[in-house]
Design an enzyme around this catalytic site. Structure first.
Site, PDB file in Angstrom:
ATOM      1  N   ARG A 160       0.832  -1.221   0.000  1.00 26.16           N
ATOM      2  CA  ARG A 160       0.000   0.000   0.000  1.00 26.16           C
ATOM      3  C   ARG A 160       0.865   1.271   0.000  1.00 26.16           C
ATOM      4  O   ARG A 160       0.554   2.245   0.676  1.00 26.16           O
ATOM      5  CB  ARG A 160      -0.925   0.027   1.231  1.00 26.16           C
ATOM      6  CG  ARG A 160      -1.924  -1.074   1.295  1.00 26.16           C
ATOM      7  CD  ARG A 160      -2.954  -1.006   0.161  1.00 26.16           C
ATOM      8  NE  ARG A 160      -3.929  -2.083   0.306  1.00 26.16           N
ATOM      9  CZ  ARG A 160      -3.777  -3.298  -0.213  1.00 26.16           C
ATOM     10  NH1 ARG A 160      -2.710  -3.586  -0.941  1.00 26.16           N
ATOM     11  NH2 ARG A 160      -4.692  -4.217  -0.040  1.00 26.16           N
ATOM     12  N   SER A 229     -11.305  -0.513   2.979  1.00 24.62           N
ATOM     13  CA  SER A 229     -10.576  -0.810   4.221  1.00 24.62           C
ATOM     14  C   SER A 229     -10.084   0.492   4.838  1.00 24.62           C
ATOM     15  O   SER A 229      -9.340   1.231   4.190  1.00 24.62           O
ATOM     16  CB  SER A 229      -9.366  -1.695   3.942  1.00 24.62           C
ATOM     17  OG  SER A 229      -9.781  -2.867   3.310  1.00 24.62           O
ATOM     18  N   GLU A 326      -5.335   3.482   6.315  1.00 24.76           N
ATOM     19  CA  GLU A 326      -5.026   3.364   4.882  1.00 24.76           C
ATOM     20  C   GLU A 326      -5.677   4.538   4.141  1.00 24.76           C
ATOM     21  O   GLU A 326      -5.114   5.079   3.180  1.00 24.76           O
ATOM     22  CB  GLU A 326      -5.586   2.043   4.354  1.00 24.76           C
ATOM     23  CG  GLU A 326      -5.411   1.865   2.871  1.00 24.76           C
ATOM     24  CD  GLU A 326      -5.971   0.542   2.358  1.00 24.76           C
ATOM     25  OE1 GLU A 326      -5.794  -0.503   3.018  1.00 24.76           O
ATOM     26  OE2 GLU A 326      -6.600   0.571   1.291  1.00 24.76           O
TER      27      GLU A 326
HETATM   28  C1  LIG Z   1     -15.731  -0.290  -1.500  1.00 24.24           C
HETATM   29  C2  LIG Z   1     -14.248  -0.048  -1.652  1.00 24.24           C
HETATM   30  C3  LIG Z   1     -13.397  -1.127  -1.814  1.00 24.24           C
HETATM   31  C4  LIG Z   1     -12.018  -0.923  -1.951  1.00 24.24           C
HETATM   32  N1  LIG Z   1     -11.200  -2.018  -2.113  1.00 24.24           N
HETATM   33  C5  LIG Z   1      -9.872  -1.849  -2.227  1.00 24.24           C
HETATM   34  C6  LIG Z   1      -9.015  -3.000  -2.387  1.00 24.24           C
HETATM   35  O1  LIG Z   1      -9.463  -4.137  -2.437  1.00 24.24           O
HETATM   36  N2  LIG Z   1      -7.681  -2.776  -2.483  1.00 24.24           N
HETATM   37  C7  LIG Z   1      -7.158  -1.513  -2.467  1.00 24.24           C
HETATM   38  O2  LIG Z   1      -5.926  -1.394  -2.564  1.00 24.24           O
HETATM   39  N3  LIG Z   1      -7.933  -0.420  -2.327  1.00 24.24           N
HETATM   40  C8  LIG Z   1      -9.278  -0.557  -2.205  1.00 24.24           C
HETATM   41  N4  LIG Z   1     -10.081   0.544  -2.052  1.00 24.24           N
HETATM   42  C9  LIG Z   1      -9.471   1.890  -1.981  1.00 24.24           C
HETATM   43  C10 LIG Z   1      -9.500   2.679  -3.327  1.00 24.24           C
HETATM   44  O3  LIG Z   1     -10.513   2.213  -4.168  1.00 24.24           O
HETATM   45  C11 LIG Z   1      -8.175   2.613  -4.051  1.00 24.24           C
HETATM   46  O4  LIG Z   1      -7.140   3.133  -3.259  1.00 24.24           O
HETATM   47  C12 LIG Z   1      -8.204   3.392  -5.374  1.00 24.24           C
HETATM   48  O5  LIG Z   1      -7.046   3.164  -6.119  1.00 24.24           O
HETATM   49  C13 LIG Z   1      -8.393   4.898  -5.164  1.00 24.24           C
HETATM   50  O6  LIG Z   1      -8.691   5.445  -6.422  1.00 24.24           O
HETATM   51  P1  LIG Z   1      -9.347   6.869  -6.585  1.00 24.24           P
HETATM   52  O7  LIG Z   1      -9.349   7.149  -8.045  1.00 24.24           O
HETATM   53  O8  LIG Z   1     -10.648   6.906  -5.897  1.00 24.24           O
HETATM   54  O9  LIG Z   1      -8.272   7.780  -5.860  1.00 24.24           O
HETATM   55  P2  LIG Z   1      -8.467   8.966  -4.784  1.00 24.24           P
HETATM   56  O10 LIG Z   1      -9.146   8.405  -3.574  1.00 24.24           O
HETATM   57  O11 LIG Z   1      -9.084  10.139  -5.408  1.00 24.24           O
HETATM   58  O12 LIG Z   1      -6.961   9.289  -4.454  1.00 24.24           O
HETATM   59  C14 LIG Z   1      -6.175   8.386  -3.718  1.00 24.24           C
HETATM   60  C15 LIG Z   1      -4.764   8.953  -3.596  1.00 24.24           C
HETATM   61  O13 LIG Z   1      -4.118   8.904  -4.864  1.00 24.24           O
HETATM   62  C16 LIG Z   1      -3.694  10.214  -5.258  1.00 24.24           C
HETATM   63  N5  LIG Z   1      -3.912  10.289  -6.730  1.00 24.24           N
HETATM   64  C17 LIG Z   1      -5.025   9.903  -7.381  1.00 24.24           C
HETATM   65  N6  LIG Z   1      -4.864  10.061  -8.698  1.00 24.24           N
HETATM   66  C18 LIG Z   1      -3.624  10.571  -8.879  1.00 24.24           C
HETATM   67  C19 LIG Z   1      -2.871  10.992 -10.027  1.00 24.24           C
HETATM   68  N7  LIG Z   1      -3.363  10.892 -11.270  1.00 24.24           N
HETATM   69  N8  LIG Z   1      -1.623  11.481  -9.829  1.00 24.24           N
HETATM   70  C20 LIG Z   1      -1.088  11.559  -8.574  1.00 24.24           C
HETATM   71  N9  LIG Z   1      -1.755  11.195  -7.462  1.00 24.24           N
HETATM   72  C21 LIG Z   1      -3.005  10.714  -7.609  1.00 24.24           C
HETATM   73  C22 LIG Z   1      -4.560  11.170  -4.478  1.00 24.24           C
HETATM   74  O14 LIG Z   1      -3.928  12.418  -4.287  1.00 24.24           O
HETATM   75  C23 LIG Z   1      -4.730  10.415  -3.175  1.00 24.24           C
HETATM   76  O15 LIG Z   1      -3.624  10.625  -2.354  1.00 24.24           O
HETATM   77  C24 LIG Z   1     -11.484   0.386  -1.917  1.00 24.24           C
HETATM   78  C25 LIG Z   1     -12.354   1.480  -1.763  1.00 24.24           C
HETATM   79  C26 LIG Z   1     -13.718   1.268  -1.630  1.00 24.24           C
HETATM   80  C27 LIG Z   1     -14.630   2.448  -1.490  1.00 24.24           C
END
Ligand SMILES: Cc1cc2nc3c(=O)[nH]c(=O)nc-3n(C[C@H](O)[C@H](O)[C@H](O)COP(=O)(O)OP(=O)(O)OC[C@H]3O[C@@H](n4cnc5c(N)ncnc54)[C@H](O)[C@@H]3O)c2cc1C
Length: 356
Positions: A160, A229, A326
């Site tokens: 992570r 999580s 996380e």
């Molecule tokens: C129901 C649910 C289930 C999930 N299951 C998992 C799982 O199984 N495994 C897991 O690892 N995660 C899981 N997650 C967490 C999440 O989905 C992931 O971390 C996902 O990759 C976040 O994507 P996002 O586009 O929503 O990013 P955001 O939440 O918008 O951003 C996350 C981080 O990434 C940075 N970021 C985003 N895009 C960029 C970019 N283009 N350039 C630089 N920085 C950037 C942001 O600044 C922030 O710090 C889950 C979330 C939910 C709601």
């Protein structure tokens, strides 16, 4: 480039918290990047799908939303190299890969969010981490417009974790990610529910089961706000894990690749503290999955912060293990931590008492 002021973030964070950003800038092309004016004294934060974030209050700066689209495939002989725009939806991309015969990502199906966010915390599920398939990441430094293509190694991936949570945090915008999917596909079936599949299971079967199990076990953010999580599985010294295993033989303990460090199941620790269903205001520890905090409706950021604090303290008191969140905590000026937010809430309460 789309710029909006005093933007409600209700639809931009999967917790469905009712917060605002001073400014939201959507960047979707190289000409948008050229037009973007960076101001050194402004707080910036990069917002993609908002599924791994907790906005603790209104954000008093500029949120940058990368919306770069597109996919390109190169046949490298023994592997497919697929370059994808950061703004593409992750699950749609996984589904598209499967439909086109590019296998490897199926264990990571149905994780919410955008492609560009996947390297940031090196998303993982069902025995696979996205780093296993990332060849390189193309980024753009906001301060001076320098382009950089980071090799897999330069991304410094860990559990992570990556360079985008450290030196490159909020300074480098990920524009596209290149995945390397070997043509000699190797299935990963050694994790949880996937063990029930036959050794000959197809990528489609794995994808279907992952989607089915996730839909059954995890609350859908479209109907019940959450950010997946909330805490990481804690990594502890092997001796501590061994002592805990003697006291709690049921405790799930995972290998980390380093024999001196073991990983514990955070959800199990929280569940053992009897916290499932525990509620503060509109925030609740999910009834079925203790690792997930949910917005039962009308939760405030303060409700979620206080609930996270309670969970962390109870686990620490009972097991001597400190959970690390996380989910990224975002305050008015940028990223913060659970400890700092609690301190701020206590100060606010004290100031309110003195004013009364
Ligand atoms: C129901 C649910 C289930 C999930 N299951 C998992 C799982 O199984 N495994 C897991 O690892 N995660 C899981 N997650 C967490 C999440 O989905 C992931 O971390 C996902 O990759 C976040 O994507 P996002 O586009 O929503 O990013 P955001 O939440 O918008 O951003 C996350 C981080 O990434 C940075 N970021 C985003 N895009 C960029 C970019 N283009 N350039 C630089 N920085 C950037 C942001 O600044 C922030 O710090 C889950 C979330 C939910 C709601």
């Amino acid at each position: 480039m789309i710029i909006s002021q005093q933007q409600s973030l209700l639809d931009f964070n999967s917790f469905s918290l009712d917060v605002k950003a001073h400014t939201l800038v959507t960047l979707a092309s190289e000409s948008d990047l050229a037009d973007f004016v960076y101001q050194p004294d402004t707080p910036y934060f990069i917002l993609a799908g908002g599924s791994n974030l907790l906005f603790c209050e209104d954000f008093n700066g500029v949120l940058i939303k990368p919306d770069f689209k597109g996919k390109a495939v190169v046949d490298e002989g023994d592997a497919w190299l697929i370059t994808v725009g950061a703004g593409e939806n992750w699950h749609d991309f996984v589904t598209w890969c499967l439909a086109n015969g590019y296998h490897g990502l199926e264990n990571l199906a149905l994780i919410p969010g955008c492609v560009g966010a996947t390297p940031v915390q090196n998303i993982g599920a069902y025995g696979v981490e996205v780093k296993d398939f990332i060849d390189s990441v193309k980024s753009y430094r906001l301060a001076d417009g320098e382009w950089q293509t980071l090799s897999h190694q330069a991304c410094q991936f860990a559990y992570r974790d990556s360079v985008f949570k450290h030196q490159y945090k909020n300074t480098h915008l990920i524009i596209e990610v290149t995945f390397r999917l070997p043509k000699q596909w190797q299935r990963t079936l050694n994790y949880g529910d996937l063990k029930q599949l036959p050794e000959t299971a197809s990528a489609q079967q794995i994808y279907d089961l992952v989607c089915q199990v996730r839909a059954e076990k995890l609350p859908d953010p479209n109907t019940l706000g959450n950010a997946g999580s909330f805490f990481k599985n804690p990594e502890v010294p092997a001796a501590q894990a061994q002592a805990l295993a003697i006291a709690y033989p049921e405790l799930p303990i995972y290998e980390t690749g380093d024999e001196n460090i073991k990983k514990l199941a955070a959800g199990w620790l929280i569940d053992q503290c009897g916290l499932k269903g525990r509620q503060i205001g509109g925030a609740q520890v999910h009834q079925k999955q203790a690792l997930v905090l949910v917005n039962q409706g009308g939760a405030t950021p303060k409700d979620v912060v206080e609930l996270a604090w309670l969970v962390r303290n109870q686990v620490a008191e009972r097991f001597g293990v400190l959970l690390e969140h996380e989910v990224r905590f975002i305050a008015a000026q940028g990223e913060t931590t659970l400890d700092d937010m609690m301190l701020q809430l206590e100060r606010n309460a004290l100031a309110a008492e003195q004013d009364a």
